[in-house]
Design an enzyme around this catalytic site. Structure first.
Site, mmCIF file in Angstrom:
data_model
loop_
_atom_site.group_PDB
_atom_site.id
_atom_site.type_symbol
_atom_site.label_atom_id
_atom_site.label_comp_id
_atom_site.label_asym_id
_atom_site.label_seq_id
_atom_site.Cartn_x
_atom_site.Cartn_y
_atom_site.Cartn_z
ATOM 1 N N CYS A 229 -5.078 3.046 -11.512
ATOM 2 C CA CYS A 229 -4.911 4.536 -10.427
ATOM 3 C C CYS A 229 -4.568 3.574 -9.222
ATOM 4 O O CYS A 229 -4.837 3.624 -8.558
ATOM 5 C CB CYS A 229 -5.765 5.772 -11.085
ATOM 6 S SG CYS A 229 -4.723 6.706 -9.581
ATOM 7 N N CYS A 232 -5.057 6.408 -6.664
ATOM 8 C CA CYS A 232 -6.632 5.734 -6.483
ATOM 9 C C CYS A 232 -6.566 5.532 -5.506
ATOM 10 O O CYS A 232 -7.180 5.605 -4.511
ATOM 11 C CB CYS A 232 -6.746 6.171 -7.164
ATOM 12 S SG CYS A 232 -6.859 7.068 -9.235
#
Length: 334
Positions: A229, A232
């Site tokens: 991600c 993230c």
């Protein structure tokens, strides 16, 4: 906001085909503070259709063959932005990778459509998650109706490419649906506040398992993330600074990876290589883990703040990159 609505911004309505044997676009990019020596043009299935290497003049320049006039993606190895490409376009991009969205400027044939897309991203960024969730249902309905009307009216009055306008109108409708879905989910998540937090019992990077109950007596700030991600990973440097600032305070920083089981070793290596702090855990069943499902998590990164008694203070807490997070911590911990 671009990260938040990635699923809408990269949803394209590709329904136009013109049967030409070759559609060629000339593409050039001058990038200050570039993230690498190669850039990529991708189609709407995330397939790379062209890799362009930096030349001896520090410019990315090449001809790109496209299947049809459509929406594509420019990717510099770290961040992305939308492109509209059409046979015969000769597009020149200038930008600073450290101010990715804000600095994008196109010139040449095809500049008008692509500058419109670049500015759209900045406008989307003004609709912050906090502002969105603060609206009641009537306010949200009015906001989205006004947004749709304003954007469609502009497109109708513009002299932009007709195919571009048709596709973009469909994208606007899909974007509104994405906002509605996010709004509904966020309102549902708000109802979790003040409830007892669902528990977990996950593998700890340092060995053994860790249960949420073991952390009672402390505030717990949880980051649900994954190694794949991008947004993230983008929060990690901010999280590390927050962890450093509140070291020794009555708060535990917990990161729960929802990587799939086959990527367990990849996760372990990532945590070690990046020297991630706090309590690093690996969820037992990725998106289908009970903790994830019970909190209604459908997008990451997601942050949860829990009080020392095990009750949820905020089921969708501020990100580490938000200055508001430290204001919250200062009130709780000082």
């Amino acid at each position: 906001m671009k990260k938040l609505f990635l699923f809408t911004l990269l949803t394209f309505c590709s329904v136009y085909s013109f049967g030409q044997s070759k559609n060629i676009v000339k593409f050039q990019a001058e990038i200050a503070n570039r993230n690498g020596d190669v850039i990529y043009i991708k189609d709407n299935k995330n397939k790379t259709i062209k890799e362009i290497k930096i030349n001896d003049k520090d410019i990315f320049k090449d001809a790109v063959e496209i299947e049809k006039e459509d929406f594509y993606v420019f990717f510099d190895g770290t961040e992305y932005t939308q492109l509209f490409l059409k046979n015969g376009y000769d597009i020149k991009l200038k930008m600073d990778a450290k101010k990715f969205d804000e600095s994008i400027v196109y010139t040449g044939n095809g500049a008008a459509e692509n500058n419109y897309l670049a500015q759209s991203v900045i406008k989307e960024g003004q609709i912050t998650p906090e502002k969105l969730v603060a609206l009641n249902e009537d306010e949200f309905k009015k906001m989205t109706e006004d947004k749709k009307l304003t954007e469609e009216t502009f497109l109708d009055k513009s002299k932009l490419d007709k195919t571009f306008v048709e596709i973009q109108k469909k994208n606007i409708a899909m974007n509104i649906k994405g906002l509605q879905r996010y709004y509904n989910e966020s309102k549902a998540v708000q109802k979790l506040n003040n409830a007892v937090a669902p528990t977990f019992d996950y593998v700890n990077h340092k060995g053994g398992n860790t249960k949420l109950e073991e952390l009672k007596g402390k505030y717990v700030y949880i980051d649900v993330w994954a190694t794949w991600c991008g947004p993230c990973r983008g929060e990690i440097p901010f999280l590390q600074k927050v962890e450093e600032k509140y070291q020794g305070k009555n708060i535990e920083f917990v990161s729960i990876s929802i990587d799939v089981q086959k990527d367990f070793e990849k996760w372990k290596k990532f945590v070690s290589d990046k020297q991630l702090g706090g309590t690093q855990l690996f969820a037992d069943n990725n998106w289908n883990s009970d903790f994830v499902k019970n909190l209604g998590i459908t997008g990451i990164p997601r942050f949860i703040l829990i009080d020392p008694a095990g009750k949820i203070i905020n089921a969708d807490a501020q990100r580490p990159s938000s200055p508001e997070l430290q204001e919250v911590f200062d009130k709780l911990l000082n």
